[in-house]
Design an enzyme around this catalytic site. Sequence first.
Site, PDB file in Angstrom:
ATOM      1  N   SER A 113      39.116  24.997  39.295  1.00 21.95           N
ATOM      2  CA  SER A 113      40.396  25.599  38.893  1.00 21.95           C
ATOM      3  C   SER A 113      40.617  26.837  39.740  1.00 21.95           C
ATOM      4  O   SER A 113      39.649  27.453  40.225  1.00 21.95           O
ATOM      5  CB  SER A 113      40.340  25.989  37.418  1.00 21.95           C
ATOM      6  OG  SER A 113      41.431  26.830  37.089  1.00 21.95           O
ATOM      7  N   TYR A 134      36.657  30.805  30.180  1.00 21.13           N
ATOM      8  CA  TYR A 134      37.087  29.716  31.067  1.00 21.13           C
ATOM      9  C   TYR A 134      36.911  30.124  32.532  1.00 21.13           C
ATOM     10  O   TYR A 134      36.417  29.347  33.359  1.00 21.13           O
ATOM     11  CB  TYR A 134      38.548  29.350  30.771  1.00 21.13           C
ATOM     12  CG  TYR A 134      39.049  28.182  31.592  1.00 21.13           C
ATOM     13  CD1 TYR A 134      38.515  26.907  31.418  1.00 21.13           C
ATOM     14  CD2 TYR A 134      40.057  28.346  32.545  1.00 21.13           C
ATOM     15  CE1 TYR A 134      38.966  25.829  32.176  1.00 21.13           C
ATOM     16  CE2 TYR A 134      40.518  27.282  33.300  1.00 21.13           C
ATOM     17  CZ  TYR A 134      39.970  26.025  33.110  1.00 21.13           C
ATOM     18  OH  TYR A 134      40.413  24.955  33.858  1.00 21.13           O
TER      19      TYR A 134
HETATM   20  P1  NAP Z   1      43.096  17.202  29.304  1.00 20.23           P
HETATM   21  O1  NAP Z   1      44.310  16.351  29.404  1.00 20.23           O
HETATM   22  O2  NAP Z   1      42.895  17.997  28.055  1.00 20.23           O
HETATM   23  O3  NAP Z   1      41.797  16.338  29.624  1.00 20.23           O
HETATM   24  C1  NAP Z   1      40.511  16.855  29.430  1.00 20.23           C
HETATM   25  C2  NAP Z   1      39.513  15.716  29.423  1.00 20.23           C
HETATM   26  O4  NAP Z   1      38.200  16.271  29.240  1.00 20.23           O
HETATM   27  C3  NAP Z   1      39.780  14.742  28.300  1.00 20.23           C
HETATM   28  O5  NAP Z   1      39.616  13.420  28.773  1.00 20.23           O
HETATM   29  C4  NAP Z   1      38.687  15.085  27.295  1.00 20.23           C
HETATM   30  O6  NAP Z   1      38.293  13.915  26.582  1.00 20.23           O
HETATM   31  C5  NAP Z   1      37.547  15.522  28.222  1.00 20.23           C
HETATM   32  N1  NAP Z   1      36.533  16.294  27.522  1.00 20.23           N
HETATM   33  C6  NAP Z   1      36.663  17.511  26.934  1.00 20.23           C
HETATM   34  N2  NAP Z   1      35.499  17.846  26.331  1.00 20.23           N
HETATM   35  C7  NAP Z   1      34.630  16.807  26.542  1.00 20.23           C
HETATM   36  C8  NAP Z   1      33.299  16.542  26.151  1.00 20.23           C
HETATM   37  N3  NAP Z   1      32.593  17.414  25.424  1.00 20.23           N
HETATM   38  N4  NAP Z   1      32.721  15.392  26.551  1.00 20.23           N
HETATM   39  C9  NAP Z   1      33.413  14.496  27.286  1.00 20.23           C
HETATM   40  N5  NAP Z   1      34.681  14.674  27.671  1.00 20.23           N
HETATM   41  C10 NAP Z   1      35.290  15.822  27.302  1.00 20.23           C
HETATM   42  O7  NAP Z   1      43.101  18.304  30.470  1.00 20.23           O
HETATM   43  P2  NAP Z   1      43.088  18.154  32.077  1.00 20.23           P
HETATM   44  O8  NAP Z   1      44.034  19.174  32.571  1.00 20.23           O
HETATM   45  O9  NAP Z   1      43.267  16.752  32.500  1.00 20.23           O
HETATM   46  O10 NAP Z   1      41.623  18.681  32.374  1.00 20.23           O
HETATM   47  C11 NAP Z   1      40.722  18.016  33.245  1.00 20.23           C
HETATM   48  C12 NAP Z   1      39.967  19.054  34.066  1.00 20.23           C
HETATM   49  O11 NAP Z   1      40.884  19.763  34.882  1.00 20.23           O
HETATM   50  C13 NAP Z   1      39.223  20.116  33.250  1.00 20.23           C
HETATM   51  O12 NAP Z   1      37.971  20.362  33.826  1.00 20.23           O
HETATM   52  C14 NAP Z   1      40.111  21.345  33.388  1.00 20.23           C
HETATM   53  O13 NAP Z   1      39.391  22.544  33.253  1.00 20.23           O
HETATM   54  C15 NAP Z   1      40.623  21.144  34.794  1.00 20.23           C
HETATM   55  N6  NAP Z   1      41.840  21.882  35.149  1.00 20.23           N
HETATM   56  C16 NAP Z   1      42.989  21.714  34.453  1.00 20.23           C
HETATM   57  C17 NAP Z   1      44.123  22.444  34.821  1.00 20.23           C
HETATM   58  C18 NAP Z   1      45.416  22.325  34.076  1.00 20.23           C
HETATM   59  O14 NAP Z   1      46.295  23.192  34.231  1.00 20.23           O
HETATM   60  N7  NAP Z   1      45.641  21.269  33.296  1.00 20.23           N
HETATM   61  C19 NAP Z   1      44.055  23.317  35.891  1.00 20.23           C
HETATM   62  C20 NAP Z   1      42.863  23.448  36.594  1.00 20.23           C
HETATM   63  C21 NAP Z   1      41.764  22.724  36.218  1.00 20.23           C
HETATM   64  P3  NAP Z   1      37.967  13.845  25.008  1.00 20.23           P
HETATM   65  O15 NAP Z   1      38.674  14.987  24.344  1.00 20.23           O
HETATM   66  O16 NAP Z   1      38.484  12.498  24.619  1.00 20.23           O
HETATM   67  O17 NAP Z   1      36.476  13.950  24.950  1.00 20.23           O
END
Ligand code: NAP
Length: 243
Positions: free
Chosen positions: A129, A142
């Site tokens: 991120s 975070y």
């Molecule tokens: P999201 O839609 O909330 O997806 C997050 C995913 O992580 C879900 O599939 C969730 O699955 C999984 N997860 C969370 N805790 C977990 C656990 N304990 N075990 C296994 N799976 C787990 O959010 P996203 O934006 O796609 O996030 C994906 C990645 O991108 C993350 O690492 C986040 O930090 C990063 N990111 C996001 C953004 C943003 O603005 N959205 C920006 C930079 C980086 P379950 O809840 O079904 O387990």
Amino acid sequence: MELAGKTAVVTGASSGIGAATVRQLRAAGVRVAGGARRVERVAADVALPLDVTDEASSRAFVDAAVEALGGIDILFNNAGLALTRVPFDESTEEVEATVLHTNVDGVLRITRLCLPHVRDEGHILFMGSIAGRQAYPHGASYIASKFAVRGFSYALREDLLGRPIRVTTVDAGLVETEFSLVRFGWDKEKADAVYEGLDPVTPDEVAECVLFALTRPLHVNLDEIVIKALAQSSGARVVRREP
Ligand code: NAP
């Protein structure tokens, strides 16, 4: 680099960036094992339950994925979350533990468990991120976790030097997924406000970065990709359209 016929393991495959990456990998002919706690939402060739904070669950996930795929060419460490946005003196043990256990311990654990099964010419990718490159107010746990992910990717590249395994981190800014819903305890109004008046990056646009890194020639390691909305200059600064 041709992706058809390769295998991939994707964590956090039930939503957002993980789900989009699974879709794009499969469209490119990759056989994908995807894991998440909400396994019923994982649309992969092999959908498996996974809690990256739990060692037994992670071991069972990797064992089943390797059994089904026969080996790993691509590992996308994507599962992660943020919780709350408060000044650090209002942080709690519970929030810090959940964020660090998921984003840091989980990433190290899944990488360690997968590594013996990653084949030559393999590729390990991390979802980082912009929070792992520059701090913004009220996101300490975070931010610390994503700085750790970037540090781990550097360390892993050192330890794998000389082996034909590539390591890439994708550092994204605002991407519209369930991320903000999770961060704000499923408060939709608060989550929507994060993306209001700007065009955030989409999960598919992040997945395209993953596939771009994967498809470079084998002698090229794309270390880091940083992707942000045009309306965002840092974690702390965005411009929004007038309502
Ligand atoms: P999201 O839609 O909330 O997806 C997050 C995913 O992580 C879900 O599939 C969730 O699955 C999984 N997860 C969370 N805790 C977990 C656990 N304990 N075990 C296994 N799976 C787990 O959010 P996203 O934006 O796609 O996030 C994906 C990645 O991108 C993350 O690492 C986040 O930090 C990063 N990111 C996001 C953004 C943003 O603005 N959205 C920006 C930079 C980086 P379950 O809840 O079904 O387990």
